[in-house]
Design a protein around this motif. Structure first.
Motif, short mmCIF file in Angstrom:
data_model
loop_
_atom_site.label_atom_id
_atom_site.label_comp_id
_atom_site.label_asym_id
_atom_site.label_seq_id
_atom_site.Cartn_x
_atom_site.Cartn_y
_atom_site.Cartn_z
N ILE A 43 0.84 -1.20 0.00
CA ILE A 43 0.00 0.00 0.00
C ILE A 43 0.87 1.25 0.00
N GLY A 44 1.92 1.23 0.80
CA GLY A 44 2.86 2.34 0.80
C GLY A 44 2.82 3.24 2.02
N LYS A 45 1.67 3.38 2.67
CA LYS A 45 1.62 4.26 3.84
C LYS A 45 0.37 3.98 4.66
N ALA A 46 0.45 4.38 5.92
CA ALA A 46 -0.70 4.33 6.83
C ALA A 46 -0.61 5.56 7.71
N ASN A 47 -1.43 6.54 7.41
CA ASN A 47 -1.39 7.81 8.15
C ASN A 47 -2.47 7.91 9.22
N TRP A 48 -3.53 7.15 9.11
CA TRP A 48 -4.67 7.26 10.01
C TRP A 48 -5.05 5.88 10.51
N PRO A 49 -5.72 5.81 11.67
CA PRO A 49 -6.18 4.51 12.16
C PRO A 49 -7.02 3.75 11.13
N GLN A 50 -7.83 4.46 10.35
CA GLN A 50 -8.65 3.81 9.32
C GLN A 50 -7.76 3.11 8.29
N ASP A 51 -6.59 3.68 8.01
CA ASP A 51 -5.65 3.06 7.06
C ASP A 51 -5.20 1.69 7.59
N TRP A 52 -4.90 1.63 8.89
CA TRP A 52 -4.45 0.37 9.48
C TRP A 52 -5.56 -0.67 9.45
N LYS A 53 -6.80 -0.25 9.67
CA LYS A 53 -7.93 -1.19 9.59
C LYS A 53 -8.01 -1.80 8.21
N MET A 54 -7.91 -0.99 7.18
CA MET A 54 -7.99 -1.46 5.81
C MET A 54 -6.81 -2.39 5.48
N ILE A 55 -5.62 -2.01 5.91
CA ILE A 55 -4.44 -2.83 5.65
C ILE A 55 -4.58 -4.19 6.31
N ALA A 56 -5.04 -4.21 7.57
CA ALA A 56 -5.20 -5.49 8.28
C ALA A 56 -6.28 -6.35 7.62
N ARG A 57 -7.38 -5.75 7.20
CA ARG A 57 -8.46 -6.51 6.55
C ARG A 57 -8.01 -7.08 5.20
N CYS A 58 -7.17 -6.35 4.49
CA CYS A 58 -6.75 -6.76 3.14
C CYS A 58 -5.48 -7.61 3.15
N ALA A 59 -4.86 -7.80 4.30
CA ALA A 59 -3.56 -8.46 4.36
C ALA A 59 -3.60 -9.92 3.93
N ARG A 60 -4.65 -10.62 4.24
CA ARG A 60 -4.73 -12.05 3.88
C ARG A 60 -5.18 -12.20 2.44
N ARG A 61 -4.52 -13.07 1.73
CA ARG A 61 -4.84 -13.31 0.33
C ARG A 61 -4.92 -14.81 0.08
N LYS A 62 -5.07 -15.17 -1.16
CA LYS A 62 -5.03 -16.57 -1.58
C LYS A 62 -6.10 -17.43 -0.90
N GLY A 63 -7.31 -16.91 -0.80
CA GLY A 63 -8.42 -17.71 -0.30
C GLY A 63 -8.57 -17.78 1.21
N ASP A 64 -7.62 -17.24 1.97
CA ASP A 64 -7.77 -17.24 3.43
C ASP A 64 -8.87 -16.27 3.82
N LYS A 65 -9.53 -16.55 4.92
CA LYS A 65 -10.54 -15.62 5.44
C LYS A 65 -9.83 -14.35 5.88
N PRO A 66 -10.40 -13.18 5.60
CA PRO A 66 -9.76 -11.94 6.05
C PRO A 66 -9.73 -11.85 7.57
N TYR A 67 -8.74 -11.11 8.08
CA TYR A 67 -8.68 -10.87 9.51
C TYR A 67 -9.91 -10.06 9.91
N ILE A 68 -10.44 -10.36 11.08
CA ILE A 68 -11.56 -9.61 11.62
C ILE A 68 -11.00 -8.44 12.42
N VAL A 69 -11.40 -7.24 12.07
CA VAL A 69 -10.90 -6.04 12.74
C VAL A 69 -12.07 -5.41 13.49
N HIS A 70 -11.91 -5.24 14.79
CA HIS A 70 -12.96 -4.65 15.62
C HIS A 70 -12.64 -3.19 15.89
N ASP A 71 -13.65 -2.34 15.75
CA ASP A 71 -13.50 -0.93 16.11
C ASP A 71 -13.64 -0.78 17.62
N ILE A 72 -12.81 0.08 18.20
CA ILE A 72 -12.95 0.40 19.61
C ILE A 72 -12.98 1.92 19.75
#
Length: 133
Positions: A43-72
């Motif tokens: 992705i190249g950068k993460a400036n905001w907490p929302q960026d990290w949520k998206m990166i964590a959700r998209c990190a798994r590939r190749k048919g694996d279930k995406p990581y579940i990210v909970h908002d707090i």
């Protein structure tokens, strides 16, 4: 934090914390961190907490279930440092007056039946020692 949790959570009787030996252990979360780190590079950068949520959700590939990210919310984050400063005396010796090093602990035990006692090991082969809170 563990002393408080074991006393205030009704169904929690005991907490055991074991610490891994450096360079001799493997944890599932290490692979998770690696996959997220790889996605961050893509992705190249993460400036905001929302960026990290998206990166964590998209990190798994190749048919694996995406990581579940909970908002707090900010209110859900507890200040354990202030709690410890108000409520904990950090001992330098165990119950036998033997000097201890908190960084050397490999095992800690907290129990509802011993509300003010931290049990610990500095070596996996020894018996649990005690710190009175």
């Amino acid at each position: 934090m563990c002393l408080t949790a074991v006393q205030e959570i009704p169904h929690l009787e005991n907490i055991d914390l074991t610490f891994l030996v450096v360079r001799h252990s493997e944890m599932e979360c290490k692979s998770m961190h690696s996959v997220i780190s790889t996605e961050l590079k893509r992705i190249g950068k993460a400036n905001w907490p929302q960026d990290w949520k998206m990166i964590a959700r998209c990190a798994r590939r190749k048919g694996d279930k995406p990581y579940i990210v909970h908002d707090i919310t900010h209110e859900q984050i507890l200040d354990w440092k202030s709690h410890a400063e108000r409520n904990v005396i950090f001992r330098k010796v165990d119950e036998n007056n033997k000097p201890i090093s908190w960084q050397q602990f490999c095992w800690m035990n907290f129990s509802k039946s011993s509300p003010f006692i931290i049990k610990f090991k500095e070596n996996y082969d020894e018996e649990l020692n005690c710190l009175n809170h």
